[in-house]
Design a protein around this motif. Structure first.
Motif, PDB file in Angstrom:
ATOM      1  N   PRO A 397      -7.845   0.834   0.190  1.00 50.65           N
ATOM      2  CA  PRO A 397      -6.455   0.923  -0.151  1.00 50.65           C
ATOM      3  C   PRO A 397      -6.385   1.538  -2.138  1.00 50.65           C
ATOM      4  N   VAL A 398      -5.307   2.089  -1.658  1.00 51.53           N
ATOM      5  CA  VAL A 398      -3.946   2.417  -3.392  1.00 51.53           C
ATOM      6  C   VAL A 398      -3.060   1.350  -3.563  1.00 51.53           C
ATOM      7  N   PRO A 399      -2.633   1.831  -5.248  1.00 57.36           N
ATOM      8  CA  PRO A 399      -1.672   0.907  -5.591  1.00 57.36           C
ATOM      9  C   PRO A 399      -0.258   1.437  -4.762  1.00 57.36           C
ATOM     10  N   ASN A 400      -0.183   2.845  -4.365  1.00 53.67           N
ATOM     11  CA  ASN A 400       1.372   3.346  -4.008  1.00 53.67           C
ATOM     12  C   ASN A 400       0.973   4.682  -3.433  1.00 53.67           C
ATOM     13  N   GLY A 401       2.544   4.757  -2.746  1.00 49.22           N
ATOM     14  CA  GLY A 401       2.202   6.552  -2.416  1.00 49.22           C
ATOM     15  C   GLY A 401       3.611   6.249  -1.651  1.00 49.22           C
ATOM     16  N   ILE A 402       4.049   8.390  -1.232  1.00 53.77           N
ATOM     17  CA  ILE A 402       4.800   8.768  -0.936  1.00 53.77           C
ATOM     18  C   ILE A 402       5.565   8.162   0.082  1.00 53.77           C
ATOM     19  N   GLY A 403       6.047   7.340   1.340  1.00 48.83           N
ATOM     20  CA  GLY A 403       6.859   7.533   2.080  1.00 48.83           C
ATOM     21  C   GLY A 403       7.864   7.985   2.665  1.00 48.83           C
ATOM     22  N   VAL A 404       7.924   8.793   3.703  1.00 49.40           N
ATOM     23  CA  VAL A 404       9.036   8.406   4.333  1.00 49.40           C
ATOM     24  C   VAL A 404       9.974   8.249   5.125  1.00 49.40           C
ATOM     25  N   LEU A 405      10.851   7.898   4.872  1.00 49.12           N
ATOM     26  CA  LEU A 405      11.137   6.806   6.117  1.00 49.12           C
ATOM     27  C   LEU A 405      12.958   7.461   7.029  1.00 49.12           C
TER      28      LEU A 405
END
Length: 408
Positions: A397-405
């Motif tokens: 588990p990680v606190p954030n990420g970069i998402g491509v939508l």
């Protein structure tokens, strides 16, 4: 540095082969384009978004890189922060991506995963600034309190990679601007939803923080994050402009909407002790951008590439599993990257060279090791797939990420 050798390994739909070949030809004038490469290959995920895997021959063996490329000027492509809904919490990247119906993503910033002070719990909060859908989520912790590799000269913990309202990706800097106005004077607010405050500072926490104890924020010093927690602490809760509670200890639990908790240490604590229940105050804060166009999305990282060149002083001796992200010189292309966990790792210098060879002119190293995760959604698939896990490994588990939508 010994130049790595690249070999792409997946298949690309026919209509993209010509485009990719043209990209390879265009890169021949670049310093790294003379490296031996096989014919381009990859996979179309959605309009403006492709995925490919790439074998990189390093002095230590073959590293497998997983790369997503997104066209930011494609009106159907949207990039945003993936996070669990609050700052101080972790979740598998694949779950966060599925909840947002993302087509691809990579893990984000380094975070507070451990503590040395007794009776203090890790917050899981990220190190650097973060913005999601235009909202300022958190500011950067003091440099002495950050987790992650040493920063290259000329960079700071406030540096981010993001996408602006103009749909252009860029490196920039987000600096907190905060102010507390009281009947007794006006004071700077030096923290926003962060796991560590500078000595003498006042930090603001709102509903975006979560329900984790705020005690970690008053631990450590401006010299070392391992130093003891401050004993000179005061906390004030403000609801709709009025002080409704005071405390001599940092609290925990969810913060209601329209409320803000102010936590001070040393001089900041002395300032907050002036406030009494019923006092009228005004608290304001925002992340000021170094760029002319404000960021709609931004995530903290470790800069390794700027203006088409690796930053000076990058380590070229220690290899590890790594994640990274970069943008092209014109800011129209975003590149997300993560290495296989069961293959050879890469140094920071090699990671910068790899991003550069793919077309990035600026880029950051993201949290790596067990956090390194890249996900992609096959066309028509209901669930997203983790591309870089080793057999039998698990998704940290990680606190954030970069998402491509994608949007209609």
């Amino acid at each position: 540095m010994r130049s790595p050798v690249y070999a792409r390994t997946t298949t690309l739909p026919h209509r993209l082969k010509l485009l990719t070949l043209l990209i390879v030809v265009a890169l021949m004038g670049a310093p790294l384009a003379s490296l031996p490469t096989e014919a381009a290959s990859g996979q179309w995920l959605a309009p403006g978004v492709t995925y490919e895997s790439l074998d990189v021959t390093t002095p230590r063996g073959t590293a497998r890189a997983h790369i997503v490329e997104a066209d930011l000027w494609n009106r159907r492509v949207l990039v945003d922060l993936l996070y669990p809904g609050v700052v101080a919490e972790r979740q598998p990247l694949s779950d966060m991506a599925d909840e947002r119906h993302a087509v691809a993503g990579v893990n984000g910033d380094f975070f507070n995963i451990s503590v040395t002070q007794p009776d203090v719990v890790p917050t899981d909060a990220p190190v650097g600034p973060a913005k999601a859908t235009g909202m300022s989520l958190k500011a950067a912790v003091p440099t002495s309190q950050r987790f992650g590799p040493s920063l290259p000269p000329g960079t700071t913990v406030e540096d981010v990679l993001g996408v602006g309202a103009d749909r252009v990706g860029r490196l920039g800097r987000l600096t907190l601007r905060g102010r507390l106005s009281t009947p007794y004077g006006a004071y700077d607010v030096r923290g926003l939803n962060q796991y560590a405050l500078a000595e003498g500072g006042i930090g603001a926490f709102n509903a975006a923080w979560g329900d984790v104890s705020r005690k970690r924020a008053i631990c450590g010093t401006d010299e070392r994050r391992e130093d003891p927690c401050s004993l000179d602490v005061h906390e004030v809760t403000v609801r709709q402009g009025e002080v409704v509670a005071v405390s001599t200890e940092p609290g925990a639990g969810s913060i209601p909407k329209h409320s803000v908790v102010l936590l001070g240490r040393e001089e900041g604590a002395s300032t907050l002790r002036l406030l009494q229940v019923g006092d009228q105050v005004h608290v304001s804060y925002y992340l000021a951008s170094s760029e002319r166009v404000p960021f709609l999305f931004a995530v903290g990282g470790h800069p390794i590439l700027r203006d088409g060149a690796p930053l000076p002083g990058l380590d070229d001796s220690v290899a590890a599993v790594r994640s990274g992200a970069g943008v092209s010189a014109n800011g129209r292309k975003l590149f997300l990257l993560a290495l296989d966990r069961n293959a050879a790792g890469m140094t920071y210098a090699e990671l910068a060279a790899l991003l550069l060879s793919r077309g990035a002119a600026s880029g950051v190293n993201l949290d790596g090791g067990g956090s390194s995760t890249l996900v992609a959604r096959e066309p028509g698939a209901s669930e997203i797939t983790v591309k870089n896990l080793a057999p039998g490994d698990f998704e940290r588990p990680v606190p954030n990420g970069i998402g491509v939508l994608t949007v209609p």
